[in-house]
Write a protein that holds these residues in place. Structure first.
Motif, PDB file in Angstrom:
ATOM      1  N   HIS A  29       0.805  -1.212   0.000  1.00 20.50           N
ATOM      2  CA  HIS A  29       0.000   0.000   0.000  1.00 20.50           C
ATOM      3  C   HIS A  29       0.843   1.270   0.000  1.00 20.50           C
ATOM      4  O   HIS A  29       0.380   2.325  -0.415  1.00 20.50           O
ATOM      5  N   ASN A  30       2.082   1.164   0.474  1.00 18.23           N
ATOM      6  CA  ASN A  30       2.914   2.364   0.578  1.00 18.23           C
ATOM      7  C   ASN A  30       4.220   2.273  -0.208  1.00 18.23           C
ATOM      8  O   ASN A  30       5.081   3.129  -0.069  1.00 18.23           O
ATOM      9  N   GLY A  31       4.395   1.214  -0.994  1.00 23.25           N
ATOM     10  CA  GLY A  31       5.607   1.072  -1.798  1.00 23.25           C
ATOM     11  C   GLY A  31       6.783   0.449  -1.073  1.00 23.25           C
ATOM     12  O   GLY A  31       7.861   0.313  -1.636  1.00 23.25           O
ATOM     13  N   MET A  32       6.554   0.062   0.185  1.00 21.36           N
ATOM     14  CA  MET A  32       7.612  -0.582   0.965  1.00 21.36           C
ATOM     15  C   MET A  32       7.292  -2.069   1.087  1.00 21.36           C
ATOM     16  O   MET A  32       6.138  -2.488   0.999  1.00 21.36           O
ATOM     17  N   CYS A  33       8.313  -2.868   1.305  1.00 27.78           N
ATOM     18  CA  CYS A  33       8.180  -4.317   1.442  1.00 27.78           C
ATOM     19  C   CYS A  33       7.149  -4.636   2.525  1.00 27.78           C
ATOM     20  O   CYS A  33       7.204  -4.077   3.626  1.00 27.78           O
ATOM     21  N   ILE A  34       6.212  -5.535   2.237  1.00 30.34           N
ATOM     22  CA  ILE A  34       5.178  -5.857   3.213  1.00 30.34           C
ATOM     23  C   ILE A  34       5.682  -6.810   4.295  1.00 30.34           C
ATOM     24  O   ILE A  34       4.977  -7.059   5.270  1.00 30.34           O
ATOM     25  N   TRP A  35       6.894  -7.312   4.160  1.00 30.29           N
ATOM     26  CA  TRP A  35       7.434  -8.200   5.188  1.00 30.29           C
ATOM     27  C   TRP A  35       8.425  -7.481   6.094  1.00 30.29           C
ATOM     28  O   TRP A  35       8.233  -7.415   7.289  1.00 30.29           O
ATOM     29  N   CYS A  36       9.470  -6.887   5.538  1.00 32.30           N
ATOM     30  CA  CYS A  36      10.484  -6.248   6.389  1.00 32.30           C
ATOM     31  C   CYS A  36      10.182  -4.765   6.643  1.00 32.30           C
ATOM     32  O   CYS A  36      10.698  -4.184   7.594  1.00 32.30           O
ATOM     33  N   HIS A  37       9.387  -4.141   5.798  1.00 36.24           N
ATOM     34  CA  HIS A  37       9.000  -2.731   5.922  1.00 36.24           C
ATOM     35  C   HIS A  37      10.183  -1.764   5.856  1.00 36.24           C
ATOM     36  O   HIS A  37      10.055  -0.619   6.265  1.00 36.24           O
ATOM     37  N   CYS A  48      10.669  -6.677  -1.195  1.00 31.60           N
ATOM     38  CA  CYS A  48      11.893  -6.044  -1.690  1.00 31.60           C
ATOM     39  C   CYS A  48      12.827  -7.073  -2.328  1.00 31.60           C
ATOM     40  O   CYS A  48      13.663  -6.723  -3.152  1.00 31.60           O
ATOM     41  N   SER A  49      12.690  -8.344  -1.944  1.00 28.93           N
ATOM     42  CA  SER A  49      13.558  -9.396  -2.490  1.00 28.93           C
ATOM     43  C   SER A  49      12.843 -10.738  -2.429  1.00 28.93           C
ATOM     44  O   SER A  49      11.817 -10.886  -1.749  1.00 28.93           O
ATOM     45  N   LYS A  50      13.410 -11.708  -3.099  1.00 27.08           N
ATOM     46  CA  LYS A  50      12.861 -13.060  -3.074  1.00 27.08           C
ATOM     47  C   LYS A  50      12.943 -13.631  -1.665  1.00 27.08           C
ATOM     48  O   LYS A  50      12.044 -14.345  -1.225  1.00 27.08           O
ATOM     49  N   ASP A  51      13.998 -13.291  -0.941  1.00 29.19           N
ATOM     50  CA  ASP A  51      14.152 -13.799   0.425  1.00 29.19           C
ATOM     51  C   ASP A  51      13.001 -13.346   1.327  1.00 29.19           C
ATOM     52  O   ASP A  51      12.469 -14.129   2.106  1.00 29.19           O
ATOM     53  N   CYS A  52      12.619 -12.084   1.233  1.00 29.11           N
ATOM     54  CA  CYS A  52      11.503 -11.586   2.037  1.00 29.11           C
ATOM     55  C   CYS A  52      10.207 -12.295   1.640  1.00 29.11           C
ATOM     56  O   CYS A  52       9.403 -12.656   2.502  1.00 29.11           O
ATOM     57  N   GLY A  53       9.997 -12.491   0.365  1.00 24.17           N
ATOM     58  CA  GLY A  53       8.815 -13.208  -0.091  1.00 24.17           C
ATOM     59  C   GLY A  53       8.779 -14.633   0.431  1.00 24.17           C
ATOM     60  O   GLY A  53       7.739 -15.110   0.906  1.00 24.17           O
ATOM     61  N   ASP A  54       9.913 -15.311   0.365  1.00 26.52           N
ATOM     62  CA  ASP A  54       9.999 -16.687   0.865  1.00 26.52           C
ATOM     63  C   ASP A  54       9.768 -16.740   2.372  1.00 26.52           C
ATOM     64  O   ASP A  54       9.066 -17.624   2.871  1.00 26.52           O
ATOM     65  N   ASP A  55      10.366 -15.791   3.113  1.00 21.11           N
ATOM     66  CA  ASP A  55      10.183 -15.748   4.563  1.00 21.11           C
ATOM     67  C   ASP A  55       8.712 -15.529   4.922  1.00 21.11           C
ATOM     68  O   ASP A  55       8.183 -16.167   5.836  1.00 21.11           O
ATOM     69  N   HIS A  56       8.052 -14.649   4.211  1.00 25.36           N
ATOM     70  CA  HIS A  56       6.649 -14.367   4.484  1.00 25.36           C
ATOM     71  C   HIS A  56       5.781 -15.588   4.185  1.00 25.36           C
ATOM     72  O   HIS A  56       4.882 -15.931   4.965  1.00 25.36           O
ATOM     73  N   GLU A  57       6.028 -16.260   3.063  1.00 23.63           N
ATOM     74  CA  GLU A  57       5.271 -17.474   2.722  1.00 23.63           C
ATOM     75  C   GLU A  57       5.481 -18.562   3.770  1.00 23.63           C
ATOM     76  O   GLU A  57       4.534 -19.242   4.169  1.00 23.63           O
ATOM     77  N   GLN A  58       6.715 -18.711   4.235  1.00 21.35           N
ATOM     78  CA  GLN A  58       7.011 -19.715   5.260  1.00 21.35           C
ATOM     79  C   GLN A  58       6.273 -19.367   6.556  1.00 21.35           C
ATOM     80  O   GLN A  58       5.702 -20.242   7.208  1.00 21.35           O
ATOM     81  N   TYR A  59       6.252 -18.108   6.928  1.00 21.52           N
ATOM     82  CA  TYR A  59       5.540 -17.659   8.125  1.00 21.52           C
ATOM     83  C   TYR A  59       4.041 -17.955   7.998  1.00 21.52           C
ATOM     84  O   TYR A  59       3.424 -18.440   8.946  1.00 21.52           O
TER      85      TYR A  59
END
Length: 64
Positions: A29-37, A48-59
């Motif tokens: 909503h604000n242009g920042m990563c929804i996981w690490c912010h 912001c990266s594949k790692d953040c996406g993977d971490d969020h999916e795992q969570y």
């Protein structure tokens, strides 16, 4: 109408149904990563990266 036309219609129906039932894309909503912010999102992503996406999916898998 022959058998090939019928098969094409059925195939088109399957494609439309599959596309309408897919999950909506996650958006920031604000242009920042929804996981690490901390970092701006990558193009066509909510992370912001594949790692953040993977971490969020795992969570999400662990915590529902």
């Amino acid at each position: 109408m022959d058998i090939i036309d019928s098969a094409n219609e059925i195939n088109e129906l399957h494609i439309k149904t599959s596309l309408s039932n897919r999950k909506p894309a996650i958006k920031s909503h604000n242009g920042m990563c929804i996981w690490c912010h901390e970092e701006p999102v990558a193009p066509n992503s909510a992370y912001c990266s594949k790692d953040c996406g993977d971490d969020h999916e795992q969570y999400k898998r662990k915590n529902g």
